[in-house]
Every structure is written in C-alpha cells, then in structure tokens.
Scaffold this active site. Structure first.
Site, PDB file in Angstrom:
ATOM      1  N   ASN A  14       1.000   5.011  -3.755  1.00  0.00           N
ATOM      2  CA  ASN A  14      -0.011   5.275  -3.650  1.00  0.00           C
ATOM      3  C   ASN A  14      -0.424   6.274  -2.577  1.00  0.00           C
ATOM      4  O   ASN A  14      -0.497   6.025  -0.898  1.00  0.00           O
ATOM      5  CB  ASN A  14      -1.034   3.800  -3.650  1.00  0.00           C
ATOM      6  N   ASP A  70       0.729  -4.909   0.055  1.00  0.00           N
ATOM      7  CA  ASP A  70      -0.452  -5.727  -1.177  1.00  0.00           C
ATOM      8  C   ASP A  70      -1.416  -5.565  -1.526  1.00  0.00           C
ATOM      9  O   ASP A  70      -2.071  -6.534  -0.368  1.00  0.00           O
ATOM     10  CB  ASP A  70       0.864  -6.379  -1.633  1.00  0.00           C
TER      11      ASP A  70
END
Ligand code: IMP
Length: 190
Positions: A14, A70
């Site tokens: 990402n 995360d």
C-alpha cells in the site's frame, strides 16, 4: 544492509501507507525503504496477531530491520466490524456496503486502529495507535485511501479524505503507532 543504522524497510503493498510512514519517520531522521510486498495475512480477531504473523513472514524473505503494519476500522454499532477484516470488506462491500450496514442504526462512533510490528535479527516488537471518531453516511474528499472518505476524527469536521497527508498524520492511528515506534527505535539505536 540499509544505508545507515537509521534506515528501515517497510513491507507493504500500500503506497499510501508507505507515504504516510515516510512523512512521519523523516521527522525522526529515520529513512524508510518500501519493499513492495503484500503482507501475508492470517485470519484473526486480533490485529496484533496479524501484524506479528506478517512480520515473521517478512523476516523470512526480506531484509531487516523491517516493519509491517496492520490496521482496521472498528464501528461501534456493528460491534467492531469490519475491524481486522477491513481490507477484505473494503474490497468486497466497499464504503457503500458499510454505509448500508449502518444507515438504519443509531450511533456513529468508530475508531481506526493500527499495529506496527518491527523486527530485526534479534527481536520483534509491536506498537499500537488508535484514533477515535465517527463514520458518516455521505463520503467526502478524495485524498488517502480505504475508508478515509467516511471517517472524521473526534473534535474535527473534516474526513481523513478531506485532509492533506500531513494533516492526516497529525491524528491518524498509523501516525500514533509510528511515532511510538520511532521514539522507541531512536532510544534503542543511538
Ligand atoms: P490492511 O492493514 O492492509 O489489512 O488494511 C486494512 C484496511 O482497513 C484497508 O484496506 C483500508 O480499507 C482500511 N484502513 C486501514 N487504515 C486506513 C486508513 O488510514 N484510512 C482508511 N482506511 C484504512
């Protein structure tokens, strides 16, 4: 080896997360190098477990020191859903799906949580960040990624997607976790 003992790798698929991390960590003089690797995710209710697992996988195949991260959106009226399943839910139901789920319920409280996991040849360590706020029914803004257009941090009026990266980094869950990490890292790598 990284270019200096103040360089670390960040395994992520990402680019937004990487850009946010780069902006935060440069304030601590920590250079971050992106390793384009989608972290292997296990299914768990616990972000920390997911992050630790992803880190162990990254340590097997990537250079270190390395971090993984995360994160998830926890909506109170949905009993914390989508939480650790945020990535999957964003891919499948999308923002509209979340709006559909909450539109007839009362209460808009939500929070983003982030876990940054750090590892090198001798240790692993995790850092957490939480930002409380609310979800809205009409997405606003075009910056950022994921659920940014429907999340407003507590005390503010704009969604994360209406903020610049630097503004988002003043408040975000990821920024909080990364600053925790950076304080610790500098303290132990002087
Ligand atoms: P993961 O951490 O890559 O598993 O992704 C979790 C999912 O939560 C992302 O795909 C986004 O949909 C959402 N998410 C996590 N952090 C953010 C954020 O900072 N803004 C918006 N959405 C986020």
């Amino acid at each position: 080896m990284p270019e200096s003992n103040r360089s670390i790798y960040f395994a992520t698929g990402n680019k937004h997360k990487f850009d946010e991390a780069k902006d935060i960590l440069k304030n601590y003089n920590i250079k971050v190098i992106m390793i384009r690797k989608k972290a292997e995710e296990i299914q768990s209710d616990d972000l920390k477990k997911i992050a630790r697992h992803a880190l162990l996988k990254a340590l097997e195949s990537c250079k270190s020191p390395i971090i993984v991260e995360d994160a998830g959106l926890f909506v109170k009226t949905l009993k914390g859903f989508p939480g650790p399943y945020s990535s999957y839910v964003h891919r499948t139901l999308g923002i509209d799906g979340i709006i559909e789920l909450i539109k007839n319920k009362s209460g808009r409280e939500a929070e983003f949580r982030s876990v940054v996991a750090y590892g090198d040849s001798s240790m692993i360590k995790t850092f957490e960040g939480v930002v409380k706020g609310m979800v809205i029914l009409r997405p606003r803004g075009i910056s950022g990624f994921g659920f940014d257009p429907i999340f407003i941090p507590r005390g503010l009026r704009r969604t994360f997607a209406e903020m610049t990266l630097k503004e988002k980094n003043k408040y975000s869950h990821r920024a909080i976790a990364l600053r925790e990490f950076a304080e610790w890292y500098l303290g132990s790598h002087l």
